[in-house]
Motif scaffolding. Structure first.
Motif: not given
Ligand code: DAH
Length: 335
Positions: A257-282
């Motif tokens: 999901i789009r990083c809830v902290i920086c809203k995608g700008k890039g921050c420490r929580t999302c390691s500057n990717t702007g995204w956060l992994e929340i689940l595995g699926s398939g």
């Protein structure tokens, strides 16, 4: 002489009115009614009277003695009652004593929220053992004996064939084994891994999901998980499906999901990717249907698994997973 006894009575009764405790009362009793008390002494003096005056004086003296005794008894009761009142005094203006009310633990709260969303979509909640057979935790999920996920560093082994489950995925096998499609379940519960830092605890929680039916495709997986993310994190939350690998799904995708902290700008929580992994699926790998006797030519399905602590941390902006298990009231009261 008659006046004398009446004066004594008046004095005694007036004095009784001023007595408010047991000590004062006892002093009074000795002074008036005791063996050498004023009333007693006075009665003794009767014998000095002329015989013809004695009966009347005697009657009066007896009357006085009875009056003083009765008033003394009444004062005794009054004082006893006063004492009782003071001891049981209830001040209704005092502030009440508060009962410490507990609250629902954030992990329980998030679990219930996740379950509620999937139950609305027709999923059934199931639970299973935390001490699990190697077969369900690994083997039947297409994780053979030499797979790196089995490494002693990750798994708590109880014995050669028994582990503390490292994920909730064994519930997929247990459910499929016991029921024919259509299957639609979610399985929340505790899982265990040998890991501990700010984002890992040796025990944490996952929710597993599984849907198997005729004609299920990847678009069903995408639709279901997109709806979940929107309900859980808000409809404005962007998400993406990123290709991944799990031994029991093919193809596999992780959901970010789009990083809830920086809203995608890039921050420490999302390691500057702007995204956060929340689940595995398939999509269920046909290899696992082999273990449960489902025909992959007839049925297909998808599965997903997510860490509840992680969802809770992202939803509430918590940066230390250990906080969930420290029982610090200042933290817990916020939920
Ligand atoms: N069991 C996986 C884990 O603990 C998560 C997972 C991935 C579950 C893909 C699934 C799935 O059901 O399809 O990392």
């Amino acid at each position: 002489m008659m006046d004398g006894i009446l004066d004594l009575q008046k004095k005694a009764l007036e004095e009784l009115d001023t007595i408010h405790d047991r000590n004062g009362l006892e002093t009074f009793r000795i002074a008036y009614l005791g063996k050498k008390g004023l009333v007693t002494t006075w009665m003794k003096k009767l014998s000095a009277l002329a015989p013809e005056r004695r009966p009347e004086a005697g009657r009066l003296a007896n009357q006085v003695k009875m009056n003083v005794t009765r008033c003394y008894e009444e004062a005794k009761e009054r004082i006893a009652l006063q004492k009782e009142k003071v001891e049981s005094f209830l001040d209704v203006t005092l502030p009440g004593r508060r009962f410490a009310r507990g609250s629902v633990h954030p992990i329980t709260k998030v679990t219930q929220e996740i379950c509620r969303i999937f139950v609305k979509m027709g999923f059934r909640i199931v639970e299973g053992p935390e001490v699990e057979w190697d077969y369900y935790n690994f083997e039947a999920l297409n994780i053979p004996k030499d797979h790196p996920a089995r490494d002693m560093q990750d798994t708590f082994y109880v014995s050669d064939n028994v582990v503390l489950r490292t994920h909730t995925s064994p519930m997929e096998v247990r459910v499929m084994e016991s029921q024919t499609p259509p299957v639609r379940i979610i399985a929340p519960g505790k899982v265990y891994r040998r890991d501990s830092d700010v984002t890992h605890t040796p025990m944490f929680h996952q929710v597993e999901g599984l849907l198997v039916d005729k004609g299920i495709s990847f678009s069903d997986l995408k639709g279901t998980l997109t709806s979940f993310v929107h309900q859980m994190f808000g409809y404005e939350t962007a998400l993406r499906f990123r290709p991944s690998f799990f031994p029991f799904t093919e193809p596999s995708a992780e959901v970010d999901i789009r990083c809830v902290i920086c809203k995608g700008k890039g921050c420490r929580t999302c390691s500057n990717t702007g995204w956060l992994e929340i689940l595995g699926s398939g999509m269920n790998d046909p290899a696992i249907y082999k273990f449960v006797g489902y025909d992959p030519e007839v049925y297909s399905g998808f599965a997903f698994g997510m860490g509840i602590e992680r969802v809770a941390m992202l939803k509430y902006g918590i940066d230390d997973i250990q906080l969930f298990y420290k029982n610090d009231m200042r933290f817990l009261r916020q939920f």
